[in-house]
Design an enzyme around this catalytic site. Structure first.
Site, short mmCIF file in Angstrom:
data_model
loop_
_atom_site.label_atom_id
_atom_site.label_comp_id
_atom_site.label_asym_id
_atom_site.label_seq_id
_atom_site.Cartn_x
_atom_site.Cartn_y
_atom_site.Cartn_z
N LYS A 48 0.86 -1.22 0.00
CA LYS A 48 -0.10 0.01 0.08
C LYS A 48 0.77 1.25 -0.01
O LYS A 48 0.50 2.29 -0.69
CB LYS A 48 -1.09 0.07 1.34
CG LYS A 48 -2.06 -1.10 1.07
CD LYS A 48 -2.96 -1.32 2.32
CE LYS A 48 -3.90 -2.58 2.25
NZ LYS A 48 -4.63 -2.51 3.15
N GLN A 107 -4.40 -1.63 9.63
CA GLN A 107 -4.48 -2.93 8.99
C GLN A 107 -5.26 -4.06 10.07
O GLN A 107 -4.72 -3.98 11.08
CB GLN A 107 -3.12 -3.34 8.49
CG GLN A 107 -2.79 -4.54 7.83
CD GLN A 107 -3.72 -4.41 6.52
OE1 GLN A 107 -3.77 -3.35 5.93
NE2 GLN A 107 -3.89 -5.65 5.87
N ASP A 153 -11.11 2.66 3.79
CA ASP A 153 -11.10 1.08 3.89
C ASP A 153 -12.78 0.82 3.54
O ASP A 153 -13.22 -0.17 3.27
CB ASP A 153 -10.80 0.48 5.18
CG ASP A 153 -9.64 -0.43 5.04
OD1 ASP A 153 -9.26 -0.66 3.75
OD2 ASP A 153 -8.82 -0.50 5.95
N1 GUN Z 1 -6.66 -6.88 6.28
C1 GUN Z 1 -7.12 -7.90 5.04
N2 GUN Z 1 -7.48 -6.89 4.26
C2 GUN Z 1 -7.58 -5.79 4.66
C3 GUN Z 1 -8.26 -4.48 4.28
O1 GUN Z 1 -8.61 -4.18 3.20
N3 GUN Z 1 -8.04 -3.46 5.14
C4 GUN Z 1 -7.38 -3.51 6.17
N4 GUN Z 1 -7.35 -2.56 7.03
N5 GUN Z 1 -7.01 -4.65 6.72
C5 GUN Z 1 -7.20 -5.83 5.89
#
Ligand code: GUN
Length: 299
Positions: free
Chosen positions: A54, A98, A121
């Site tokens: 990211k 995350q 998100d």
């Molecule tokens: N863990 C797995 N996929 C995601 C996501 O799209 N966002 C976040 N914040 N954590 C995750």
């Protein structure tokens, strides 16, 4: 049937260029560079990889990014305090925490503490709720990425029967919700199947579009798919492999080699839905950045 392979990697590369172009435009107009922050707790291998990717993609599209790390013994209070700080920081347009978080921290509490206007998100109940009634909102990354693929490959969805396999809050539920909406892509008749569904094969055989998000490697077999179906594979399970240096490979929920010849369109794993999820996060961050610029800018 000759099938079309949906190339998520190529679409993601194209969208990255589009976003970079928009960032340049914002800056040329004297606007602020979009800024994404990510909170990473602990050292889970998968989370480390996702967050690194990211941050790297932010660089590629011209966003500013800030990575905030905590050890896994961070308290819930400390984390909530940081969320409040990011909510109040005018330079940060959007941020993510995350997941998964360590057991002693309530993920729901943390998600609900995030200002929904910065929740890129799309996990906050306000965004989930707005999405479910078709209002503007941040849509979570994987469903948004799948919609983008359907759109860019001009796959007709109106009036089709879409079967979603899986009912998670981050993929199955929002996906089903988006596919029933009066929209393009959308306007489907949707069936959601899950681990307690009896005779999943019966539903799959009636599907024009199957979106497989069970996390069960190779679940969808050729005898479960009708001729000409569109198959979207969300699964990414690490399975042991003798063919790779690392000793594992990613396997989707679809038995690709036997299913693909029956399809009109199908996504591979890797290189299908996966590359699109980070792109969707970037699209949401761009949206958040544009909103901030409307406020900050003399427009
Ligand atoms: N863990 C797995 N996929 C995601 C996501 O799209 N966002 C976040 N914040 N954590 C995750």
């Amino acid at each position: 049937m000759p099938y079309t392979l949906i190339d998520g990697k190529a679409v993601a590369t194209q969208i990255k260029q589009e976003i970079a172009g928009e960032v340049n435009q914002i800056l040329a107009q004297g606007g602020k560079r979009p800024h994404l922050a990510a909170i990473l707790v602990g050292h889970d291998g998968g989370s480390e990889t996702y967050v690194a990717s990211k941050v790297r993609t932010c660089d590629e599209v011209g966003f500013k990014s800030t990575l905030i790390r905590y050890e896994s013994d961070v308290t819930e209070e400390e984390l909530l305090h940081k969320v409040e700080e990011l909510n109040a920081d005018a330079d940060i347009d959007g941020f993510i925490v995350q997941l998964p978080l360590p057991k002693h921290i309530s993920e729901q509490k943390v998600i609900e503490a995030i200002d929904y206007r910065k929740d890129v998100d799309g996990f906050h109940p306000i965004n989930a709720g707005r999405m479910s009634i078709g209002l503007p909102c941040f849509v979570s990354a994987t469903p948004a990425g799948i919609l983008e693929l359907l759109k860019r490959y001009n796959i007709p969805t109106s009036g089709k029967h879409c079967v979603v396999l899986g009912r998670s809050n981050i993929v199955g539920k929002p996906m089903a919700n988006l596919m029933i909406q009066k929209n393009d892509p959308g306007d489907c008749t949707v069936t959601v199947c899950h681990s307690r569904t009896k005779d999943i094969k019966k539903y799959c055989l009636e599907a024009d579009i199957i979106i497989a998000a069970l996390g069960s490697p190779g679940f969808l077999k050729a005898d479960m798919v009708k001729e000409g179906a569109v198959v979207i594979d969300v699964g990414t399970t690490r399975v042991p492999s003798a063919q790779t240096q690392s000793g594992f490979k990613l396997k989707g929920d679809v038995e690709f080699d036997e299913v693909a010849p029956k399809c009109s369109f199908i996504t591979p794993v890797p290189g299908g839905v996966g590359p699109m999820t980070i792109i969707s996060l970037m699209q949401n961050t761009l949206l958040a950045g544009k909103k901030a610029n409307e406020i900050i800018n003399i427009k």
